[in-house]
Design a protein around this motif. Structure first.
Motif, PDB file in Angstrom:
ATOM      1  N   GLU A   6       0.817  -1.216   0.000  1.00  0.00           N
ATOM      2  CA  GLU A   6       0.000   0.000   0.000  1.00  0.00           C
ATOM      3  C   GLU A   6       0.848   1.262   0.000  1.00  0.00           C
ATOM      4  O   GLU A   6       0.333   2.366  -0.135  1.00  0.00           O
ATOM      5  CB  GLU A   6      -0.926  -0.010   1.227  1.00  0.00           C
ATOM      6  CG  GLU A   6      -1.983  -1.093   1.164  1.00  0.00           C
ATOM      7  CD  GLU A   6      -2.771  -1.206   2.451  1.00  0.00           C
ATOM      8  OE1 GLU A   6      -2.506  -0.419   3.385  1.00  0.00           O
ATOM      9  OE2 GLU A   6      -3.654  -2.087   2.533  1.00  0.00           O
ATOM     10  N   ILE A   7       2.160   1.109   0.181  1.00  0.00           N
ATOM     11  CA  ILE A   7       3.083   2.216  -0.004  1.00  0.00           C
ATOM     12  C   ILE A   7       4.168   1.716  -0.946  1.00  0.00           C
ATOM     13  O   ILE A   7       4.732   0.636  -0.748  1.00  0.00           O
ATOM     14  CB  ILE A   7       3.675   2.730   1.327  1.00  0.00           C
ATOM     15  CG1 ILE A   7       4.575   3.936   1.055  1.00  0.00           C
ATOM     16  CG2 ILE A   7       4.416   1.662   2.098  1.00  0.00           C
ATOM     17  CD1 ILE A   7       4.925   4.728   2.298  1.00  0.00           C
ATOM     18  N   GLU A  44      -0.745  10.278  -3.305  1.00  0.00           N
ATOM     19  CA  GLU A  44      -1.831   9.305  -3.218  1.00  0.00           C
ATOM     20  C   GLU A  44      -2.249   8.931  -4.632  1.00  0.00           C
ATOM     21  O   GLU A  44      -2.660   9.780  -5.419  1.00  0.00           O
ATOM     22  CB  GLU A  44      -3.019   9.884  -2.448  1.00  0.00           C
ATOM     23  CG  GLU A  44      -4.118   8.870  -2.193  1.00  0.00           C
ATOM     24  CD  GLU A  44      -5.247   9.462  -1.362  1.00  0.00           C
ATOM     25  OE1 GLU A  44      -6.185  10.021  -1.965  1.00  0.00           O
ATOM     26  OE2 GLU A  44      -5.164   9.385  -0.124  1.00  0.00           O
ATOM     27  N   THR A  45      -2.143   7.657  -4.968  1.00  0.00           N
ATOM     28  CA  THR A  45      -2.471   7.208  -6.315  1.00  0.00           C
ATOM     29  C   THR A  45      -3.976   7.029  -6.462  1.00  0.00           C
ATOM     30  O   THR A  45      -4.730   7.136  -5.493  1.00  0.00           O
ATOM     31  CB  THR A  45      -1.765   5.876  -6.628  1.00  0.00           C
ATOM     32  OG1 THR A  45      -2.264   4.874  -5.745  1.00  0.00           O
ATOM     33  CG2 THR A  45      -0.256   6.001  -6.437  1.00  0.00           C
ATOM     34  N   GLY A  48      -5.626   4.693  -4.148  1.00  0.00           N
ATOM     35  CA  GLY A  48      -5.521   4.993  -2.728  1.00  0.00           C
ATOM     36  C   GLY A  48      -4.196   4.632  -2.093  1.00  0.00           C
ATOM     37  O   GLY A  48      -3.950   4.971  -0.930  1.00  0.00           O
ATOM     38  N   SER A  49      -3.339   3.925  -2.822  1.00  0.00           N
ATOM     39  CA  SER A  49      -2.029   3.596  -2.261  1.00  0.00           C
ATOM     40  C   SER A  49      -1.126   4.832  -2.304  1.00  0.00           C
ATOM     41  O   SER A  49      -1.452   5.831  -2.952  1.00  0.00           O
ATOM     42  CB  SER A  49      -1.387   2.437  -3.034  1.00  0.00           C
ATOM     43  OG  SER A  49      -1.208   2.784  -4.391  1.00  0.00           O
ATOM     44  N   TRP A  50       0.000   4.767  -1.614  1.00  0.00           N
ATOM     45  CA  TRP A  50       0.923   5.891  -1.541  1.00  0.00           C
ATOM     46  C   TRP A  50       2.181   5.597  -2.349  1.00  0.00           C
ATOM     47  O   TRP A  50       2.713   4.492  -2.293  1.00  0.00           O
ATOM     48  CB  TRP A  50       1.338   6.163  -0.092  1.00  0.00           C
ATOM     49  CG  TRP A  50       0.255   6.721   0.765  1.00  0.00           C
ATOM     50  CD1 TRP A  50      -0.982   7.165   0.376  1.00  0.00           C
ATOM     51  CD2 TRP A  50       0.311   6.894   2.190  1.00  0.00           C
ATOM     52  NE1 TRP A  50      -1.701   7.610   1.445  1.00  0.00           N
ATOM     53  CE2 TRP A  50      -0.932   7.454   2.581  1.00  0.00           C
ATOM     54  CE3 TRP A  50       1.259   6.639   3.161  1.00  0.00           C
ATOM     55  CZ2 TRP A  50      -1.221   7.759   3.904  1.00  0.00           C
ATOM     56  CZ3 TRP A  50       0.984   6.935   4.491  1.00  0.00           C
ATOM     57  CH2 TRP A  50      -0.243   7.498   4.850  1.00  0.00           C
ATOM     58  N   ILE A 129       0.613  14.034   2.740  1.00  0.00           N
ATOM     59  CA  ILE A 129      -0.039  13.340   1.629  1.00  0.00           C
ATOM     60  C   ILE A 129      -0.426  14.347   0.556  1.00  0.00           C
ATOM     61  O   ILE A 129      -1.200  15.273   0.799  1.00  0.00           O
ATOM     62  CB  ILE A 129      -1.288  12.581   2.112  1.00  0.00           C
ATOM     63  CG1 ILE A 129      -0.923  11.648   3.274  1.00  0.00           C
ATOM     64  CG2 ILE A 129      -1.908  11.786   0.969  1.00  0.00           C
ATOM     65  CD1 ILE A 129      -2.135  11.035   3.963  1.00  0.00           C
ATOM     66  N   LYS A 131      -2.231  14.862  -2.998  1.00  0.00           N
ATOM     67  CA  LYS A 131      -3.141  14.242  -3.949  1.00  0.00           C
ATOM     68  C   LYS A 131      -2.495  14.276  -5.323  1.00  0.00           C
ATOM     69  O   LYS A 131      -1.885  15.270  -5.715  1.00  0.00           O
ATOM     70  CB  LYS A 131      -4.474  14.991  -3.982  1.00  0.00           C
ATOM     71  CG  LYS A 131      -5.181  15.019  -2.631  1.00  0.00           C
ATOM     72  CD  LYS A 131      -5.564  13.629  -2.155  1.00  0.00           C
ATOM     73  CE  LYS A 131      -6.330  13.682  -0.841  1.00  0.00           C
ATOM     74  NZ  LYS A 131      -6.694  12.349  -0.350  1.00  0.00           N
ATOM     75  N   ARG A 132      -2.624  13.193  -6.039  1.00  0.00           N
ATOM     76  CA  ARG A 132      -1.976  13.104  -7.347  1.00  0.00           C
ATOM     77  C   ARG A 132      -2.468  14.231  -8.251  1.00  0.00           C
ATOM     78  O   ARG A 132      -3.657  14.362  -8.504  1.00  0.00           O
ATOM     79  CB  ARG A 132      -2.268  11.766  -8.013  1.00  0.00           C
ATOM     80  CG  ARG A 132      -1.661  11.628  -9.407  1.00  0.00           C
ATOM     81  CD  ARG A 132      -1.832  10.231  -9.949  1.00  0.00           C
ATOM     82  NE  ARG A 132      -1.016   9.275  -9.228  1.00  0.00           N
ATOM     83  CZ  ARG A 132       0.255   9.030  -9.515  1.00  0.00           C
ATOM     84  NH1 ARG A 132       0.850   9.712 -10.469  1.00  0.00           N
ATOM     85  NH2 ARG A 132       0.933   8.133  -8.834  1.00  0.00           N
TER      86      ARG A 132
END
Length: 343
Positions: A6-7, A44-45, A48-50, A129, A131-132
């Motif tokens: 997730e990261i 943040e993709t 939802g992963s980082w 975080i 946002k993309r």
């Protein structure tokens, strides 16, 4: 999050940014002493992963010490072993837990106790975080700005990472070409310079000067940054590799490690500089089809004669004058070289 994918930490980034054992030990020391670490930055993709953008070494050092860091093949890397620090000399040969994979004899490994493990697990690490952005260019700009202040990363190391972000195939093609013997001979790269990615810098500058027009508005470094982003996004990695390989193979056959050096009083002198790269290498590249059309032997004779007479030209002397800004120099060297090496 890392265990669950997730990261995201790109394994190839780990090769480009590499801390030594002293830096790793000081980071673990900071966690054990309760010293706050600087925040990391993630994108943040869409799922939802980082995606880790800043803080690679901090995160990978902790994961590696704990024996959790994966390599490019997905296999777990050997855990790291620490060295003594100023405030915690007990960290000499400290490990998370003993392991045969560690390059220190098991009887010499000193596993940290459960209290210290908990201190590391509970250590604070701020996460910013982002946002993309809809525009990937914003991502590359932010990456450079967040990393530019670090002592471990120079301008080319950051460009390498950006190329990796955009196109792994393009990065690998340029890297492979920049590591060819002919290229390294012509640009005369030492082992120390190679470690600091000087060969990649010369390859990137060559590609940008050859393929991306320069109007003098941007600072030189910004022009190189934007230029390689444009080329990597286009993704013509085979074309990039072919351009580097054929140009520098020809220069190597003609003059080897003297191809970009100043020719003076019948001898090659001095070091390889940007004037030689911008005018000679780029000049040959921009005329490569016409030069090669002369034939195998005539093409080499033509290039050799043009290189030697190049340094006798009055305009060329001004290219290296003190006080000449890079923005001005490039607007002179590249056009002059293109004209000079036209058959």
């Amino acid at each position: 999050m890392y265990d669950e994918r997730e990261i995201i930490i790109d394994p190839e980034f780990q090769r480009l940014f590499r801390w030594d054992v002293g830096q790793k030990s000081k980071l673990i020391e900071s966690l054990l002493l309760g010293i706050p670490l600087p925040s990391i930055f993630v994108f943040e993709t869409e799922d939802g992963s980082w995606e880790l953008i800043d803080g690679l070494q901090r995160v990978s050092t902790i994961l590696e010490f704990m024996g959790r860091l994966r390599g490019p093949d997905g296999e777990i890397n050997p855990p790291s072993v620490l060295e003594a620090t100023k405030y915690l000399p007990s960290l000499h040969n400290a490990v998370w837990e003993t392991s045969e994979l560690i390059d220190v004899p098991m009887q010499e490994q000193r596993p940290i106790d459960k209290t210290q493990q908990l201190a590391i697990r509970r250590g604070r690490l701020g996460v910013e975080i982002l946002k993309r952005p809809s525009d990937d260019q914003t991502k590359y700009d932010l990456f450079q700005r967040l990393n530019a202040g670090g002592t471990q990363a120079n301008a080319q190391e950051l460009r390498n990472c950006i190329m990796l972000m955009i196109s792994k195939d393009y990065f690998r093609a340029v890297k492979n070409s920049a590591e060819q013997d002919a290229f390294k001979r012509v640009v005369s790269i030492s082992e120390e310079q190679s470690e600091r990615q000087r060969h990649m810098e010369m390859a990137v500058r060559f590609l940008v000067h050859t393929q991306v027009p320069y109007d003098g508005r941007l600072d030189v470094e910004e022009y190189i940054d934007e230029g390689i982003v444009t080329l990597a996004q286009a993704g013509n990695h085979a074309t990039a590799a072919d351009l580097i390989n054929r140009t520098f193979q020809l220069l190597d056959e003609v003059a080897g490690n003297n191809a970009l050096r100043r020719f003076q009083n019948g001898a090659y002198v001095g070091k390889v500089g940007l004037v030689g790269l911008e005018a000679i290498a780029v000049g040959v590249a921009r005329n490569l089809p016409a030069i090669l059309a002369l034939g195998p032997t005539p093409s080499k004779t033509f290039v050799k004669e043009k290189i030697e007479s190049f340094w006798e030209q009055q305009q060329v002397a001004a290219f290296s004058s003190s006080g000449l800004r890079g923005t001005t120099r490039i607007q002179r060297t590249v056009p002059f070289g293109e004209e000079w090496f036209r058959p």
